[in-house]
Structures are given as structure tokens and as C-alpha cells.
Design an enzyme around this catalytic site. Structure first.
Site, PDB file in Angstrom:
ATOM      1  N   ASP A   1       0.928  -1.152  -0.047  1.00  0.00           N
ATOM      2  CA  ASP A   1      -0.281  -0.017  -0.135  1.00  0.00           C
ATOM      3  C   ASP A   1       0.956   1.256   0.058  1.00  0.00           C
ATOM      4  O   ASP A   1       2.134   1.054   0.338  1.00  0.00           O
ATOM      5  CB  ASP A   1      -0.865   0.053   1.213  1.00  0.00           C
ATOM      6  CG  ASP A   1      -1.727   1.264   1.258  1.00  0.00           C
ATOM      7  OD1 ASP A   1      -2.106   1.872   0.439  1.00  0.00           O
ATOM      8  OD2 ASP A   1      -1.751   1.950   2.720  1.00  0.00           O
TER       9      ASP A   1
ATOM     10  N   ASP B   1       0.023   5.129   0.974  1.00  0.00           N
ATOM     11  CA  ASP B   1      -0.256   6.168   1.907  1.00  0.00           C
ATOM     12  C   ASP B   1      -0.200   5.702   3.183  1.00  0.00           C
ATOM     13  O   ASP B   1      -0.913   4.695   3.608  1.00  0.00           O
ATOM     14  CB  ASP B   1      -1.599   6.954   1.687  1.00  0.00           C
ATOM     15  CG  ASP B   1      -1.597   7.220   0.345  1.00  0.00           C
ATOM     16  OD1 ASP B   1      -0.707   8.348  -0.054  1.00  0.00           O
ATOM     17  OD2 ASP B   1      -2.668   7.326  -0.466  1.00  0.00           O
TER      18      ASP B   1
HETATM   19  O1  LIG Z   1      -8.465  10.836  -2.854  1.00  0.00           O
HETATM   20  P1  LIG Z   1      -7.353   9.771  -3.327  1.00  0.00           P
HETATM   21  O2  LIG Z   1      -6.058  10.391  -3.031  1.00  0.00           O
HETATM   22  O3  LIG Z   1      -7.857   9.368  -4.627  1.00  0.00           O
HETATM   23  O4  LIG Z   1      -7.520   8.640  -2.464  1.00  0.00           O
HETATM   24  C1  LIG Z   1      -7.275   8.322  -1.084  1.00  0.00           C
HETATM   25  O5  LIG Z   1      -6.537   7.060  -0.882  1.00  0.00           O
HETATM   26  C2  LIG Z   1      -6.291   6.889   0.356  1.00  0.00           C
HETATM   27  C3  LIG Z   1      -5.612   5.489   0.498  1.00  0.00           C
HETATM   28  O6  LIG Z   1      -4.430   5.275  -0.275  1.00  0.00           O
HETATM   29  C4  LIG Z   1      -7.439   7.077   1.326  1.00  0.00           C
HETATM   30  O7  LIG Z   1      -6.883   6.680   2.701  1.00  0.00           O
HETATM   31  C5  LIG Z   1      -7.933   8.259   1.116  1.00  0.00           C
HETATM   32  O8  LIG Z   1      -9.021   8.648   2.131  1.00  0.00           O
HETATM   33  C6  LIG Z   1      -8.486   8.652  -0.060  1.00  0.00           C
HETATM   34  O9  LIG Z   1      -8.983   9.913  -0.225  1.00  0.00           O
END
Ligand SMILES: O=P(O)(O)O[C@@H]1O[C@H](CO)[C@@H](O)[C@H](O)[C@H]1O
Length: 237
Positions: free
Chosen positions: A12, A14
């Protein structure tokens, strides 16, 4: 950790490779709390809401899950909705604008322990992929100088193009293993979110490692982690 038992590590992004989960977390908090205030809701959005409803999920799934937890229903809208739209997509895009502003302003550096593990796996010849719900995975990896380290990236954009359901469904991890040509039993999932370890468990992968960056050992274990570490450095050697 005996990496010779596995052929691939599915990371993963983030909160596992980069500390971007913290940036997502703050951006969601600002957006949801401002939104709740406009509706006169006094119970605030908290970090516990993030871990339970939003963390690790595709952007609009996170919005929908949190609103459902407060019995709030908004029209779905459309991904092209502007940040002012009172729709699921509009709220998600409002939060994304805040996230991108911080990324462009502050840049991003990977966790040192994650870099250490990546180097170790390169030495061992273990294949690696990034599997992220985020549509921002590529800009984040570019900002961290890591885009060339991952030959396979299955992110929120790939999932949308290919119609793959997001985490906690296992499909994005399974797609990454297939692209690497590795059997799921020989692949390790590394995840910091409840929805992410649940995806690893649902996909029946060889090993699901939880990385506790705030979700907690108990929640990660209950949702499917075989073991939980606090930093990827613990998995080197
Ligand atoms: O808004 P994006 O950057 O597309 O998606 C993100 O993805 C994260 C998981 O990697 C999640 O934890 C976030 O809440 C989500 O906004």
C-alpha cells in the site's frame, strides 16, 4: 522475516511507503468538519471516523461511508463535480484540492524504514508493486522520487479504468499479483488501513502484514493482519 518464502511484496502507498496518510487525514478532517458545521451538526468528525470509515478506501467510498455513519445522504454527483458541489463527488474533490495543495507545497519523503526494506527486497530479487486506492499515487511516488522503483502500480485510476472494486475488496491486490506473474500464496500484502488488511485477508494472500500508523494492533489484527509491525525496518533481515 524470511522473505525467501515469498516472491512479491505488494505495498500500500499512503501510510506504508510515504507518510501521506497523515496529509489525507488532515484534509478529510478540515473538509468534513467545515461541511458538518454548515449543516448545524455539532458532533465533529474525528480521527476515529477516519480509521473506521475512510482510511484506505477509494475517495468517494470514504465520503459515502462517513456520511452513512451520520445518516446523511447526498446525491452521488459526478467525478467532474467542482469542489463547491454538495454531492459525494463534490465533497471528495473538495478534500482532494486540499491534499494536492499540501503535496505541491511541502513535497514528500518516504519513510526511511520503507526505503530500507525496498532496498533489501531489491537485493533479494523479490518483486514489488504499489497497490493504492488513491488516484494520486503516481504524483506522490514522483514527489518521493520512487516512481521508478515500482514496475507495477495498481492505483485508483487503474481500478476505475478496469472496473475493479476498491479495498476492502481484494481485486486491486489480485490484479497487481497477476501483473507481476506471482501466485497470491507467494505474495505479501503490506497495509496500514483496516480496509487494506481486510482486502489482503479476502484475497487469501501468503501473508498480510499490518503497519500500525494509528489504526492500532487490535483493529488491524481483527480485520485480517497475520502480524503487525510499527515500521517496515522491522522486516529487514
Ligand atoms: O483521494 P485519493 O487520493 O484518490 O484517495 C485516497 O486514498 C487513500 C488510500 O491510499 C485513502 O486513505 C484516502 O482517504 C483517499 O482519499
Amino acid at each position: 522475516m524470511d522473505w525467501t518464502r515469498y516472491d512479491a511484496a505488494l505495498f500500500d502507498l499512503d501510510g506504508v511507503v510515504t507518510p501521506t496518510a497523515i496529509v489525507h487525514m488532515r484534509a478529510w478532517s478540515e473538509m468534513f468538519n467545515a461541511f458538518l458545521a454548515t449543516r448545524g451538526v455539532t458532533e465533529p468528525y474525528t480521527d476515529a471516523d477516519y480509521f473506521a470509515h475512510v482510511d484506505g478506501k477509494p475517495r468517494y467510498d470514504g465520503v459515502r461511508s462517513f456520511l452513512a455513519s451520520r445518516d446523511i445522504v447526498l446525491p452521488e454527483g459526478d467525478p467532474t463535480d467542482g469542489p463547491d458541489a454538495e454531492t459525494v463527488a463534490g465533497l471528495g474533490n473538495r478534500k482532494n484540492a486540499a491534499f494536492m495543495e499540501v503535496l505541491h507545497r511541502d513535497g514528500m519523503q518516504a519513510y526511511p524504514g520503507s526505503l530500507h526494506l525496498l532496498d533489501h527486497l531489491t537485493t533479494l530479487g523479490t518483486k514489488v508493486a504499489v497497490v493504492s486506492s488513491s488516484q494520486n499515487a503516481r504524483p506522490v511516488l514522483e514527489a518521493a522520487g520512487l516512481i521508478d522503483r515500482f514496475p507495477v502500480i495498481v492505483d485508483g485510476l487503474v481500478a476505475r479504468q478496469e472496473g475493479l472494486p476498491g479495498k476492502p475488496a481484494p481485486d486491486t491486490f489480485l490484479a497487481a499479483a497477476a501483473r507481476l506473474g506471482v501466485a497470491k500464496e507467494r505474495a505479501v500484502v503490506l497495509e496500514d488501513a483496516e480496509s487494506g488488511v481486510a482486502a489482503g485477508r479476502a484475497g487469501d494472500f501468503g501473508l498480510v502484514i499490518g503497519v500500525d500508523r494509528g489504526a492500532g494492533v487490535e483493529a488491524l489484527t481483527r480485520n485480517g493482519a497475520d502480524l503487525v509491525v510499527s515500521d517496515l525496518d522491522e522486516l529487514v533481515k
